[in-house]
Motif scaffolding. Structure first.
Motif, mmCIF file in Angstrom:
data_model
loop_
_atom_site.group_PDB
_atom_site.id
_atom_site.type_symbol
_atom_site.label_atom_id
_atom_site.label_comp_id
_atom_site.label_asym_id
_atom_site.label_seq_id
_atom_site.Cartn_x
_atom_site.Cartn_y
_atom_site.Cartn_z
ATOM 1 N N MET A 48 11.639 -1.628 -21.093
ATOM 2 C CA MET A 48 10.483 -1.359 -21.887
ATOM 3 C C MET A 48 9.863 -2.581 -22.306
ATOM 4 S SD MET A 48 10.062 2.052 -22.470
ATOM 5 C CE MET A 48 10.461 3.592 -22.009
ATOM 6 N N THR A 49 10.508 -3.606 -22.698
ATOM 7 C CA THR A 49 10.196 -4.861 -23.543
ATOM 8 C C THR A 49 9.048 -5.475 -22.494
ATOM 9 O OG1 THR A 49 12.035 -5.003 -24.811
ATOM 10 C CG2 THR A 49 10.477 -7.021 -24.276
ATOM 11 N N ILE A 50 9.592 -5.660 -21.143
ATOM 12 C CA ILE A 50 8.779 -5.911 -20.069
ATOM 13 C C ILE A 50 7.362 -5.143 -19.875
ATOM 14 C CG2 ILE A 50 8.435 -6.401 -17.598
ATOM 15 C CD1 ILE A 50 11.527 -7.215 -17.811
ATOM 16 N N ALA A 51 7.481 -3.975 -20.112
ATOM 17 C CA ALA A 51 6.338 -2.881 -20.114
ATOM 18 C C ALA A 51 5.235 -3.343 -21.118
ATOM 19 C CB ALA A 51 6.759 -1.537 -19.919
ATOM 20 N N LEU A 97 8.221 -4.954 -9.249
ATOM 21 C CA LEU A 97 7.744 -6.211 -8.787
ATOM 22 C C LEU A 97 6.867 -5.955 -7.514
ATOM 23 C CD1 LEU A 97 7.430 -9.156 -9.506
ATOM 24 C CD2 LEU A 97 9.497 -9.592 -8.101
ATOM 25 N N GLY A 98 7.209 -5.205 -6.787
ATOM 26 C CA GLY A 98 6.887 -4.987 -5.540
ATOM 27 C C GLY A 98 5.487 -4.359 -5.685
ATOM 28 N N VAL A 99 5.594 -3.239 -6.499
ATOM 29 C CA VAL A 99 4.082 -2.431 -6.655
ATOM 30 C C VAL A 99 2.998 -3.351 -7.305
ATOM 31 C CG1 VAL A 99 3.109 -0.786 -8.221
ATOM 32 C CG2 VAL A 99 5.294 -0.186 -7.069
ATOM 33 N N ALA A 100 3.604 -4.406 -8.216
ATOM 34 C CA ALA A 100 2.617 -5.084 -9.040
ATOM 35 C C ALA A 100 2.146 -6.273 -8.234
ATOM 36 C CB ALA A 100 3.192 -5.900 -10.090
ATOM 37 N N THR A 101 2.763 -6.677 -7.218
ATOM 38 C CA THR A 101 2.440 -7.940 -6.321
ATOM 39 C C THR A 101 1.805 -7.551 -4.872
ATOM 40 O OG1 THR A 101 4.410 -8.400 -5.635
ATOM 41 C CG2 THR A 101 3.784 -9.585 -7.777
ATOM 42 N N GLU A 116 -5.097 -6.280 -11.606
ATOM 43 C CA GLU A 116 -4.749 -5.814 -12.992
ATOM 44 C C GLU A 116 -4.363 -4.262 -12.800
ATOM 45 O OE1 GLU A 116 -7.634 -4.209 -16.761
ATOM 46 O OE2 GLU A 116 -7.894 -6.180 -16.025
ATOM 47 N N THR A 117 -5.086 -3.522 -11.765
ATOM 48 C CA THR A 117 -4.795 -2.226 -11.501
ATOM 49 C C THR A 117 -3.236 -2.052 -11.160
ATOM 50 O OG1 THR A 117 -7.067 -1.552 -11.023
ATOM 51 C CG2 THR A 117 -4.963 -0.052 -10.184
ATOM 52 N N TRP A 118 -2.811 -2.985 -10.354
ATOM 53 C CA TRP A 118 -1.355 -2.793 -9.642
ATOM 54 C C TRP A 118 -0.029 -3.485 -10.538
ATOM 55 C CZ3 TRP A 118 -0.171 0.590 -6.375
ATOM 56 C CH2 TRP A 118 -1.345 1.371 -5.450
ATOM 57 N N VAL A 119 -0.690 -4.598 -11.317
ATOM 58 C CA VAL A 119 0.116 -4.955 -12.231
ATOM 59 C C VAL A 119 0.431 -3.758 -13.256
ATOM 60 C CG1 VAL A 119 0.565 -6.491 -14.539
ATOM 61 C CG2 VAL A 119 -0.224 -7.212 -12.215
ATOM 62 N N TYR A 120 -0.552 -3.177 -13.810
ATOM 63 C CA TYR A 120 -0.567 -1.783 -14.602
ATOM 64 C C TYR A 120 0.444 -0.881 -14.013
ATOM 65 C CZ TYR A 120 -1.966 2.426 -17.462
ATOM 66 O OH TYR A 120 -1.544 3.116 -18.089
ATOM 67 N N GLN A 121 0.221 -0.460 -12.748
ATOM 68 C CA GLN A 121 1.244 0.400 -11.924
ATOM 69 C C GLN A 121 2.342 -0.240 -12.047
ATOM 70 O OE1 GLN A 121 0.085 3.482 -10.223
ATOM 71 N NE2 GLN A 121 -1.296 3.200 -11.900
ATOM 72 N N GLY A 122 2.647 -1.549 -11.696
ATOM 73 C CA GLY A 122 4.063 -1.983 -11.806
ATOM 74 C C GLY A 122 4.705 -1.569 -13.257
ATOM 75 N N LEU A 123 3.951 -1.951 -14.370
ATOM 76 C CA LEU A 123 4.454 -1.870 -15.543
ATOM 77 C C LEU A 123 4.884 -0.385 -15.664
ATOM 78 C CD1 LEU A 123 2.095 -3.819 -17.652
ATOM 79 C CD2 LEU A 123 4.601 -4.571 -16.896
ATOM 80 N N ALA A 124 4.213 0.496 -15.406
ATOM 81 C CA ALA A 124 4.481 1.945 -15.296
ATOM 82 C C ALA A 124 5.980 2.506 -14.528
ATOM 83 C CB ALA A 124 3.292 2.943 -14.900
ATOM 84 N N VAL A 125 5.856 1.918 -13.503
ATOM 85 C CA VAL A 125 7.145 1.904 -12.753
ATOM 86 C C VAL A 125 8.260 1.462 -13.558
ATOM 87 C CG1 VAL A 125 8.613 1.449 -10.950
ATOM 88 C CG2 VAL A 125 6.210 1.753 -10.510
#
Length: 697
Positions: A143-146, A319-323, A334-343
């Motif tokens: 949660m903190t990372i997100a 990490l894979g979703v974000a990068t 920005e879009t996929w880092v956001y998706q990675g945080l949601a994951v």
């Protein structure tokens, strides 16, 4: 090293409990520590003050006390304890207003959202950062990372919403877990804190911890009994439901045992203390329930192993979703880092990890409140899979006490009163259990005149007794002692076909009549077997040392499908092993004393009457605290329902995560959806487990 146990308030999840345990272990003066999540306790080996322990639990505002503190009626956490949620929500609303008025990039707008995140997520973020630096990956770390990631990419609104929803989720989860623990907490609140004690002819009010063995405790009508002891004066009806689960109060008089935590309904009692408060039956039940709630079932052990790999896997997937999409396919970073945080958020293992222990805590606590002691999640789970139950006969299906069932006079010139007067006179001199059955029946049903003198009394081992009464020679005993005519022999055979033991009496070699004696079947036995049949228990087996005729008769009367007769205690153990080989997992029900080897061999050993015998509490996996067979179908239903709820929770938690993660593919997963999915899954598995509280006997 010294060892101390402390009660902890505020533990709401297993991962937080593990974090607290690790933090306590990090205290320099502590050698080792072990948290019991179900009982909300910590055992510390070494030297640690309450202040140090509370500091170790500061990440979740845990409070620690040496003694159990009785709670006020449970309610959802108050405004005072959740002020940060309210304040964070206010800052969020201000930020949204400023967003509309001043724009997203304005420093005042950003400051409002930052204040919302800081106030609502201070504990979350401080704990998560600390765990991240130590490479401890749990729910708060993810949660903190997100939240930090959302702030970095400018998603202030969603970062604040995640913090608030997570705080609400924790408050609701804490409330739900408290409800799950409510059964054991209600047990701990049964016994009064103080009692009136007469010591050295002086009446005083003492804390129960200061009461000594041999003291006399005074209990007035309407008061709870504070200790285990023996009634020395007075008589009353005692409500023992809290200990034995009996719905009907039990009459107690002098020289009868009473238990701590039971209610004296109507009479004045003086009780001689037999056990210290910490050794009472109630204290043992509480201790065993606490240990049982912390005992992991196979399903929970699997989930714990799975979660150990699941959390790092979620980190890698996020990490894979974000990068991968922006680096290899040139998509929006920005879009996929956001998706990675949601994951990261949706992948929190909280719902999965709590799915099993909350069901076990609830089921074991609920069972204890209904007079059934289940000594671990493994036994709860195993009983739910049992299809074969073996029963000991004496003391389990029967009352363990010979009782006169009927009598028949062969000489019409004598009356029942004459017959039983002579039988009583002879049998009163014998110590045999069958003799006692006859004397008790004569006392209660027929009566007898003044006892005559018996001369030339003789006991014939294994057969009966003889003696001279009023110049007549009487014999009473086994039919083998007498020369019977065909009519008399037919009557004997008919009684034996019913599973009865036959006693005959003669006067001067003239056979007067017979008495049929049997170990009386418990009134609820037949109904209990019928309920088990409705629960699809495919096979019920009677194990007994009696001869085949008796075993067959009792099995038929009760409805048990199979019987094995003429078994010694060691033979019962062998038969249990054979039944396991033939039918898989089996449960064995016995009185917990001479059945100990068979109970230990069975997959689940169930002892009768645990409230009165330490042996039953020690040897059995499950103890029916009252001598009540009707608790067995209830326990079977509870275990099966708990097993189903555990399976439902695991499937639901994993399915929810999987469906939410699928939203990543079209790019629809948002932090809002992620936190709602995680919070919803956690709350629903907890509420699903709380359904076990509604299952009644």
């Amino acid at each position: 090293m010294a060892q101390e146990t402390y009660y902890v308030k505020g533990m709401s999840c297993t991962s937080c409990a593990k974090t607290f345990e690790n933090n306590v272990k990090d205290i320099e003066s502590v050698e080792d520590a072990h948290v019991n999540f179900g009982a909300s306790k910590i055992t510390v080996q070494g030297d640690a003050s309450i202040q140090q322990l509370e500091q170790a639990g500061a990440f979740e505002s845990l409070s620690v006390s040496k003694q159990y503190e009785k709670h006020s009626p449970r309610r959802l956490n108050t405004l005072k304890s959740n002020w940060h949620i309210v304040a964070s929500s206010i800052f969020l609303l201000i930020g949204i207003y400023l967003l509309v008025q001043l724009g997203e990039e304005h420093p005042v707008t950003t400051s409002a959202f930052l204040a919302s995140i800081a106030v609502g997520g201070y504990q979350l973020l401080s704990t998560g950062v600390r765990h991240l630096l130590r490479l401890r990956f749990d729910m708060k770390t993810l949660m903190t990372i997100a939240v930090i990631g959302a702030a970095i990419i400018g998603e202030w609104v969603e970062g604040a919403v995640v913090v608030i929803l997570f705080a609400i989720s924790e408050a609701l989860e804490r409330f739900s877990i408290d409800r799950a623990r409510s059964s054991i907490q209600s047990l701990m609140e049964l016994a009064p804190d103080t009692a009136r004690v007469r010591r050295n002819n002086e009446l005083m009010e003492l804390n129960v911890s200061n009461i000594q063995v041999g003291d006399t405790v005074i209990i007035k009508p309407g008061e709870k009994i504070p200790v285990d002891g023996m009634v020395t004066k007075g008589e009353s009806t005692i409500n023992q439901a809290a200990i034995t689960g009996e719905s009907v109060p039990v009459f107690k008089a002098e020289n009868e045992e009473v238990f701590a935590g039971t209610l004296n309904e109507e009479g004045y009692l003086e009780v001689n203390v037999q056990k210290l408060a910490e050794d009472s039956t109630l204290a043992k039940i509480i201790h065993l329930v606490e240990e049982a709630q912390n005992e992991k079932a196979p399903a929970q052990q699997f989930i714990d192993r799975f979660a150990a790999y699941y959390t790092p896997l979620i980190m890698v997937v996020a990490l894979g979703v974000a990068t991968v999409p922006p680096v290899f396919f040139g998509l929006s970073f920005e879009t996929w880092v956001y998706q990675g945080l949601a994951v990261l958020v949706v992948g929190c293992p909280c719902a999965l990890v709590i799915s099993t222990p909350v069901a076990i805590v609830t089921a074991i606590g609920s069972a204890a409140r209904n007079g059934v002691l289940i000594k671990g999640g493994a036994y709860l789970e195993a009983l739910g899979q049992v299809k074969t139950i073996a029963f000991d006969k004496t003391g389990t299906i029967t009352q363990g006490k010979p009782v006169v069932q009927s009598y028949q006079l062969f000489d019409e010139s004598i009356s029942p009163e004459y017959f039983f007067e002579k039988a009583y006179t002879l049998e009163a001199l014998s110590q045999h259990p069958l003799a006692k059955a006859i004397t008790e029946y004569a006392n209660e049903h027929v009566g007898h005149g003044p006892l005559s003198d018996v001369t030339d009394f003789q006991s014939i081992t294994g057969r009966g007794v003889t003696g001279e009464i009023d110049r007549s020679q009487f014999k009473i005993g086994s039919p083998s002692m007498f020369d019977l005519n065909s009519e008399q022999q037919t009557a004997v055979n008919e009684a034996r076909q019913s599973g009865h033991t036959v006693i005959i009496m003669s006067e001067n070699e003239r056979v007067l009549g017979l008495v049929s004696i049997a170990d009386a079947i418990r009134p609820m036995a037949q109904n209990m077997i019928a309920k088990l049949n409705k629960l699809n228990i495919n096979r019920t087996v009677l194990l007994t040392g009696d001869h085949e005729v008796t075993a067959k008769s009792i099995s038929h009367q009760v409805g048990i499908k199979q019987y094995l007769s003429q078994l010694l205690p060691k033979d019962k153990q062998v038969k249990v092993k054979e039944l396991q080989e033939q039918h898989g997992q089996i449960a064995m029900v016995g009185d917990g004393v001479n059945d100990a080897p068979a109970l230990a061999t069975a997959n689940v050993g169930i002892a009768m009457g645990g409230a009165g015998t330490d042996t039953a509490l020690e040897t059995a996996d499950i103890a029916l605290m009252g001598d009540d067979l009707s608790k067995l179908p209830y326990t079977m239903k509870l275990s099966r329902k708990a097993l189903n709820i555990i399976k439902q929770n695991i499937v639901f938690a994993l399915t929810t995560k999987a469906l939410a993660l699928l939203l990543v593919i079209p790019g629809w997963l948002t932090l809002w959806i992620a936190i709602l999915a995680d919070m919803g899954a956690t709350l629903l598995v907890t509420l699903n487990a709380l359904r076990l509280l509604k299952l009644k006997d």
